[in-house]
Design a protein around this motif. Structure first.
Motif, PDB file in Angstrom:
ATOM      1  N   LEU A   1      12.791   1.432  -0.063  1.00 16.67           N
ATOM      2  CA  LEU A   1      12.476   0.367   1.098  1.00 16.67           C
ATOM      3  C   LEU A   1      12.846   0.820   2.446  1.00 16.67           C
ATOM      4  O   LEU A   1      11.916   0.961   3.130  1.00 16.67           O
ATOM      5  N   THR A   2      13.960   1.355   2.484  1.00 15.36           N
ATOM      6  CA  THR A   2      14.359   2.077   3.762  1.00 15.36           C
ATOM      7  C   THR A   2      13.554   3.157   3.977  1.00 15.36           C
ATOM      8  O   THR A   2      13.071   3.275   5.272  1.00 15.36           O
ATOM      9  N   ALA A   3      13.138   4.030   3.033  1.00 13.81           N
ATOM     10  CA  ALA A   3      12.368   5.029   3.402  1.00 13.81           C
ATOM     11  C   ALA A   3      10.759   4.910   3.683  1.00 13.81           C
ATOM     12  O   ALA A   3      10.264   5.514   4.686  1.00 13.81           O
ATOM     13  N   ALA A   4      10.843   3.737   3.180  1.00 14.57           N
ATOM     14  CA  ALA A   4       9.312   3.298   3.420  1.00 14.57           C
ATOM     15  C   ALA A   4       9.073   2.413   4.808  1.00 14.57           C
ATOM     16  O   ALA A   4       8.128   1.803   5.414  1.00 14.57           O
ATOM     17  N   GLY A   5      10.316   2.042   5.566  1.00 12.77           N
ATOM     18  CA  GLY A   5      10.435   1.425   6.917  1.00 12.77           C
ATOM     19  C   GLY A   5      10.646   0.138   6.484  1.00 12.77           C
ATOM     20  O   GLY A   5      10.376  -0.781   7.697  1.00 12.77           O
ATOM     21  N   TYR A   6      11.093  -0.380   5.568  1.00  6.42           N
ATOM     22  CA  TYR A   6      11.747  -1.790   5.366  1.00  6.42           C
ATOM     23  C   TYR A   6      13.197  -1.858   4.942  1.00  6.42           C
ATOM     24  O   TYR A   6      13.589  -2.290   3.840  1.00  6.42           O
ATOM     25  N   PRO A   7      14.053  -1.541   5.953  1.00  6.48           N
ATOM     26  CA  PRO A   7      15.408  -1.470   5.413  1.00  6.48           C
ATOM     27  C   PRO A   7      15.851  -2.773   5.151  1.00  6.48           C
ATOM     28  O   PRO A   7      17.003  -2.929   4.620  1.00  6.48           O
ATOM     29  N   ASN A   8      15.424  -3.855   5.863  1.00  8.49           N
ATOM     30  CA  ASN A   8      15.715  -5.315   5.681  1.00  8.49           C
ATOM     31  C   ASN A   8      14.951  -6.008   4.710  1.00  8.49           C
ATOM     32  O   ASN A   8      14.911  -7.447   4.698  1.00  8.49           O
ATOM     33  N   GLY A   9      14.019  -5.245   4.040  1.00  4.31           N
ATOM     34  CA  GLY A   9      13.166  -6.000   3.352  1.00  4.31           C
ATOM     35  C   GLY A   9      11.859  -6.554   3.964  1.00  4.31           C
ATOM     36  O   GLY A   9      11.835  -6.396   5.143  1.00  4.31           O
ATOM     37  N   PHE A  10      11.377  -7.575   3.317  1.00  9.77           N
ATOM     38  CA  PHE A  10      10.102  -8.319   3.911  1.00  9.77           C
ATOM     39  C   PHE A  10       9.908  -9.674   3.043  1.00  9.77           C
ATOM     40  O   PHE A  10      10.746  -9.894   2.174  1.00  9.77           O
ATOM     41  N   THR A  11       8.840 -10.226   3.427  1.00  8.02           N
ATOM     42  CA  THR A  11       8.605 -11.686   2.955  1.00  8.02           C
ATOM     43  C   THR A  11       7.289 -11.660   2.303  1.00  8.02           C
ATOM     44  O   THR A  11       6.364 -11.105   2.867  1.00  8.02           O
ATOM     45  N   ALA A  12       7.029 -12.200   1.217  1.00  7.66           N
ATOM     46  CA  ALA A  12       5.710 -11.926   0.349  1.00  7.66           C
ATOM     47  C   ALA A  12       5.512 -13.394  -0.624  1.00  7.66           C
ATOM     48  O   ALA A  12       6.546 -14.076  -0.849  1.00  7.66           O
ATOM     49  N   GLU A  13       4.398 -13.391  -0.876  1.00 15.56           N
ATOM     50  CA  GLU A  13       3.990 -14.489  -1.795  1.00 15.56           C
ATOM     51  C   GLU A  13       3.832 -14.022  -3.256  1.00 15.56           C
ATOM     52  O   GLU A  13       3.108 -13.125  -3.392  1.00 15.56           O
ATOM     53  N   LEU A  14       4.216 -14.764  -4.528  1.00 14.59           N
ATOM     54  CA  LEU A  14       3.952 -14.440  -5.717  1.00 14.59           C
ATOM     55  C   LEU A  14       3.216 -15.678  -6.352  1.00 14.59           C
ATOM     56  O   LEU A  14       3.828 -16.650  -6.291  1.00 14.59           O
ATOM     57  N   LEU A  15       2.147 -15.488  -6.659  1.00 18.19           N
ATOM     58  CA  LEU A  15       1.219 -16.297  -7.425  1.00 18.19           C
ATOM     59  C   LEU A  15       1.407 -16.456  -8.825  1.00 18.19           C
ATOM     60  O   LEU A  15       1.398 -15.284  -9.485  1.00 18.19           O
TER      61      LEU A  15
ATOM     62  N   SER B   1       0.733  -1.338  -0.009  1.00 21.04           N
ATOM     63  CA  SER B   1       0.080   0.088  -0.071  1.00 21.04           C
ATOM     64  C   SER B   1       0.891   1.297   0.040  1.00 21.04           C
ATOM     65  O   SER B   1       0.359   2.320  -0.008  1.00 21.04           O
ATOM     66  N   ASP B   2       2.091   1.180   0.257  1.00 20.14           N
ATOM     67  CA  ASP B   2       3.031   2.247   0.149  1.00 20.14           C
ATOM     68  C   ASP B   2       3.700   2.370  -1.027  1.00 20.14           C
ATOM     69  O   ASP B   2       4.260   1.391  -1.581  1.00 20.14           O
ATOM     70  N   VAL B   3       3.623   3.595  -1.838  1.00 15.57           N
ATOM     71  CA  VAL B   3       3.771   3.667  -3.267  1.00 15.57           C
ATOM     72  C   VAL B   3       5.430   3.643  -3.354  1.00 15.57           C
ATOM     73  O   VAL B   3       5.912   3.180  -4.237  1.00 15.57           O
ATOM     74  N   ARG B   4       6.121   4.025  -2.227  1.00 11.88           N
ATOM     75  CA  ARG B   4       7.566   3.699  -2.274  1.00 11.88           C
ATOM     76  C   ARG B   4       8.088   2.158  -2.341  1.00 11.88           C
ATOM     77  O   ARG B   4       8.999   1.918  -3.184  1.00 11.88           O
ATOM     78  N   VAL B   5       7.102   1.241  -1.716  1.00  9.09           N
ATOM     79  CA  VAL B   5       7.257  -0.086  -1.934  1.00  9.09           C
ATOM     80  C   VAL B   5       7.262  -0.842  -3.350  1.00  9.09           C
ATOM     81  O   VAL B   5       7.974  -1.251  -3.954  1.00  9.09           O
ATOM     82  N   ARG B   6       5.997   0.024  -3.861  1.00  8.07           N
ATOM     83  CA  ARG B   6       5.555  -0.684  -5.140  1.00  8.07           C
ATOM     84  C   ARG B   6       6.725   0.058  -6.449  1.00  8.07           C
ATOM     85  O   ARG B   6       7.065  -0.905  -7.345  1.00  8.07           O
TER      86      ARG B   6
END
Length: 520
Positions: free
Chosen positions: A346-360, A288-293
């Motif tokens: 990603l760092t600016a969005a609060g995810y400096p270490n990334g995250f885990t997600a699923e890709l269908l 939902s954060d445009v910086r992540v997208r």
């Protein structure tokens, strides 16, 4: 196991080749999957479209190799100054393949199958058919025969894509007598006015058509067409090399080097009306954060993917429209490969270490993505480099489609689109307008500014104005990044050199076979 399947396919093709060799004017087209039926008002998949485009005609059709509209069953048409009334003058002397005369009355009966649900000839389908009625006819108010060979459509308001949509294979005109005769089984017994006549469908193996000797556009140059189902890409190329098949409608990327290396084969390509990428769940964290997208867009080296995974037969997307589509904004530069910028975002969005997600992902190649699930694996590798760990989940395509279109799936998903009618509306409104959440707009993207631009463009009859509106929408969509925009693949078919007159159509759903011939 793999060798066993290949041997079985090869034996079957050898036997089939013996049959085809007996008829010198038989042309065999290899297709990857079995059609699901041939009722243009109830069947929407591309493989069925290949067959239907040879059996049916529409009021208007696309000029060879383009999406420009020219006369079909309608010789001419007039559009009222307010853009709301279309009057078509129909071609005289045309008969359906069962002998039923084509005229305004039979055309209206064909259309009644869609709009008069209580009619005994109406075909039952209420799923994709409903979607295509809205998509094609939009704000239609009424239709009627206004003379023996004139029909008139009245729209509630101007609808710019109306004419080009009428040329789609899904708007093929059917024999009302045959539709009444066969009822729900009409999808297995198609009757139109097209250049080839349906003869036989052996499910899972082949479809046979015969040249229509009474075709209003002139008899085709081959006597028989056979669509041969060959699921294994390697077996399909082997059949092409042996001459058991003369054209491959579906070409796997893995087989392109072998086709290019054979002097008896040709690879036909054309800029495609396709886009491919990954939809990002617009309202689900962290997407939902445009910086992540935007970060995910910068993390993928699309040019490298095009060179390797797509054998050079794809172009990096810089817009939600492919370059071949009018209305494309050439000033857009897209998201170049920049993993450092991706990490910064990603760092600016609060995810400096990334995250885990699923890709269908779907488990087969698609027209807009001939690399199939390999694209998901490649994206998984790129995102790992910026700290995003991706779990790839593969599904059969039908289940995949149901899942992403349910609106309940909250992860990333492979996505893509093949243009239906050569109009920008078919990409931008279908995929990014909020009224199409979640069926077309699978990311759940919603921007009121984009919605307003796309609706205004639908109702404008001024192409220059439409281009400006679409270019504004493209800029906003790219900035909002509801997808990882990957590429636009070229349309690719393969043929033996003795095949003459074969052209490609940008919509990828047509096979124009009337003027195709074989030389010795």
């Amino acid at each position: 196991m793999k060798h066993g399947r290949l041997l079985t396919s090869a034996l079957a093709l050898t036997a089939f080749g013996a049959i085809s060799a007996q008829a010198q004017t038989t042309l065999v087209i290899g297709i990857q999957s079995d059609p699901t039926g041939f009722d243009p008002e109830a069947i929407l998949n591309n493989t069925s479209g290949f067959v239907m485009s040879t059996v049916y005609d529409s009021l208007v059709k696309y000029k060879r190799g383009t999406v420009e509209v020219e006369p079909g069953l309608a010789q001419s048409w007039k559009i009222s100054p307010d853009g709301k009334t279309y009057t078509f003058t129909l071609r005289k002397g045309v008969t359906f393949q069962d002998g039923t005369p084509f005229n305004a009355q039979t055309f209206v009966k064909s259309l009644d199958r869609l709009f008069k649900k209580n009619d005994s000839a109406y075909i039952y389908n209420t799923g994709p058919v409903e979607s295509y009625i809205d998509f094609t006819y939009g704000p239609m108010d009424s239709y009627q025969a206004t003379g023996p060979y004139t029909v008139q459509f009245k729209l509630k308001k101007p609808f710019a894509p109306f004419l080009t949509s009428l040329a789609m294979v899904w708007n093929g005109v059917v024999s009302p007598a045959a539709a009444a005769k066969f009822g729900k089984d009409f999808r297995n017994n198609p009757v139109g006015t097209g250049p080839f006549v349906f003869k036989e469908w052996v499910r899972g193996d082949h479809v046979t058509l015969a040249a229509n000797p009474n075709y209003w556009g002139g008899k085709p140059k081959v006597d028989r067409l056979i669509f041969k189902v060959i699921p294994d890409p390697q077996a399909a190329v082997l059949a092409l090399k042996r001459g058991e098949v003369q054209i491959l409608a579906d070409v796997s990327n893995q087989t392109i080097p072998a086709i290019r290396a054979d002097p008896n084969l040709r690879l036909l390509t054309q800029p495609g009306l396709t886009i491919s990428g990954v939809s990002l769940p617009f309202n689900v964290k962290p997407f939902s954060d445009v910086r992540v997208r935007q970060a995910l867009n910068y993390a993928i080296d699309k040019d490298a993917l095009n060179r390797t995974l797509y054998q050079g037969l794809a172009k990096t997307l810089t817009s939600p429209l492919p370059e071949a589509q009018w209305g494309f904004d050439p000033s857009l530069k897209g998201y170049p490969y920049d993993p450092q910028k991706a990490k910064q975002l990603l760092t600016a969005a609060g995810y400096p270490n990334g995250f885990t997600a699923e890709l269908l992902a779907y488990n087969t190649a698609r027209g807009y993505n001939p690399a199939g699930p390999q694209l998901a694996i490649a994206i998984q590798g790129y995102l790992k480099q910026i700290g995003v760990n991706v779990n790839v989940k593969q599904m059969e395509f039908g289940s995949f489609l149901s899942t992403v279109r349910s609106g309940k799936y909250g992860g990333m998903a492979l996505t893509g689109w093949s243009g239906d009618n050569g109009d920008p509306d078919n990409f931008l409104y279908e995929l990014f307008a909020s009224p199409n959440i979640p069926v077309g707009n699978t990311s759940g993207y919603k921007n009121p500014k984009v919605d307003a631009l796309l609706q205004q463009a639908q109702f404008s009859t001024d192409r220059n104005q439409r281009v400006k509106l679409y270019q504004q929408a493209q800029r906003q969509i790219m900035q909002d990044a509801p997808w990882i925009f990957v590429n636009s693949t070229l349309q690719v078919r393969a043929a033996r050199k003795e095949v003459q007159g074969l052209t490609l159509n940008p919509t990828q759903m047509f096979l124009d076979m009337q003027d195709v011939s074989l030389t010795k």
